[in-house]
Design an enzyme around this catalytic site. Structure first.
Site, PDB file in Angstrom:
ATOM      1  N   LYS A 180       0.829  -1.214   0.000  1.00 22.40           N
ATOM      2  CA  LYS A 180       0.000   0.000   0.000  1.00 22.40           C
ATOM      3  C   LYS A 180       0.858   1.257   0.000  1.00 22.40           C
ATOM      4  O   LYS A 180       0.583   2.228  -0.729  1.00 22.40           O
ATOM      5  CB  LYS A 180      -0.918  -0.005   1.231  1.00 22.40           C
ATOM      6  CG  LYS A 180      -1.658   1.316   1.469  1.00 22.40           C
ATOM      7  CD  LYS A 180      -2.575   1.683   0.314  1.00 22.40           C
ATOM      8  CE  LYS A 180      -3.148   3.095   0.461  1.00 22.40           C
ATOM      9  NZ  LYS A 180      -3.947   3.285   1.668  1.00 22.40           N
ATOM     10  N   LYS A 250       1.857  12.064   5.094  1.00 24.05           N
ATOM     11  CA  LYS A 250       2.067  11.025   6.113  1.00 24.05           C
ATOM     12  C   LYS A 250       2.400   9.694   5.445  1.00 24.05           C
ATOM     13  O   LYS A 250       3.358   9.011   5.826  1.00 24.05           O
ATOM     14  CB  LYS A 250       0.813  10.905   6.978  1.00 24.05           C
ATOM     15  CG  LYS A 250       0.860   9.831   8.060  1.00 24.05           C
ATOM     16  CD  LYS A 250       0.216   8.517   7.624  1.00 24.05           C
ATOM     17  CE  LYS A 250      -1.255   8.655   7.346  1.00 24.05           C
ATOM     18  NZ  LYS A 250      -1.873   7.346   6.960  1.00 24.05           N
TER      19      LYS A 250
END
Length: 304
Positions: A180, A250
């Site tokens: 991911k 992030k």
């Protein structure tokens, strides 16, 4: 073992009903056949989910002590770690046999440490971060990348199938997060390239709508072009309450951390990180992250 042989859970917990969590929880509630109990700081999504039979919980402790499978959909790995390790959290209060499924994008090291600690308490922690958009979450067509044993994967796959159309076992725990994180890194770099192409094309006399339409018919075609490019960059629309610049940075920082641990100089990713930081400094922290394309407009502040 196949999915038809796996006993379905009697009860499911869900913590985190944000942009992605709420529609995922709704699909679980309507399709899984299990009783659902959920928790979020915001009462509004909990109230909306009552129509699907979802019961609001008062605490993570209440959920952890009462369910068979617990899904997490939280903004960061730091928050996942906090929810798991708090005195009123999951590790201290989950019953033996509990399976925790982290749908968040969490750093690989945090994921693997949590998995080890849950295993010592007779529980299972696996990673299953989701990809695609809120619309895909609502439609039940997300892509999910799972880090687990094959047996754990078969146990949780029927539940994930209630909100995902593509489900991949990527390897042992943590490997779902690796895939991911790298998926997002590649996506961010493609959108940065599209932003550069837009600026060059427009200054050379080609409208961005024409440019992207023609690119979509050639070897430059991509999911990023058709979605982030045509649906955000072309109309110059970067709404709030979407996947923000802050969240994107992030995720990219997780990729850069992983690259550093592997001894890879991820120069392209570092360039995009600088763009995201410049967008934050320009006041766009909470806007949909392809807003980085505005940095290439004449007179805009540029990333270093």
């Amino acid at each position: 073992m196949n999915s038809s042989q796996v006993a379905q859970p009697r009860s499911i917990g869900f913590i985190g009903l944000g942009v992605m969590g709420e529609p995922i929880c709704r699909n679980l509630a309507s399709k899984s056949g299990a009783a659902l109990i959920a928790l979020d700081k915001d009462a509004a999504p909990l109230q909306r989910l009552v129509a699907q039979g979802v019961k609001p919980a008062s605490s993570a402790k209440e959920i952890a002590a009462s369910v068979d499978v617990l899904f997490l959909s939280l903004p960061s790995g730091e928050i996942v770690d906090e929810v798991c390790r708090a005195s009123e959290g999951i590790l201290a209060n989950g019953r033996r046999g509990l399976m925790v499924v982290d749908l968040s994008t969490t750093s690989v090291d945090v994921t693997r440490r949590l998995a080890d600690d849950f295993a010592q308490q007779g529980m299972v922690f696996i990673d299953a971060p989701v990809a695609r958009t809120r619309a895909a979450a609502e439609a039940g067509t997300l892509s999910v990348m799972v880090g687990a044993t094959p047996e754990e994967f078969e146990q949780v796959r029927p539940l994930i199938a209630t909100f995902a159309s593509d489900i991949a076992l990527c390897g042992a725990v943590g490997c779902g997060q690796v895939v991911k994180i790298l998926n997002n890194m590649v996506l961010f770099e493609i959108v940065a390239a599209l932003s550069e192409a837009k600026a060059i094309g427009e200054r050379s006399g080609v409208a961005v709508g024409t440019l992207f339409d023609v690119l979509s018919k050639g070897s430059a075609d991509s999911f990023a072009l058709r979605n982030h490019g045509m649906k955000a960059i072309v109309p110059d629309e970067f709404p709030l309450r979407a996947f923000s610049v802050d969240y994107a940075r992030k995720d990219l920082r997780y990729a850069l951390k992983l690259a550093g641990e592997c001894g890879v100089d991820a120069e392209g990713a570092r360039h995009v990180d600088a763009l995201l930081q410049s967008a934050i400094e320009a006041g766009d922290k909470d806007r949909y992250w392809p807003v980085i394309s505005r940095l290439f407009q004449a007179g805009s502040p540029r990333a270093v």
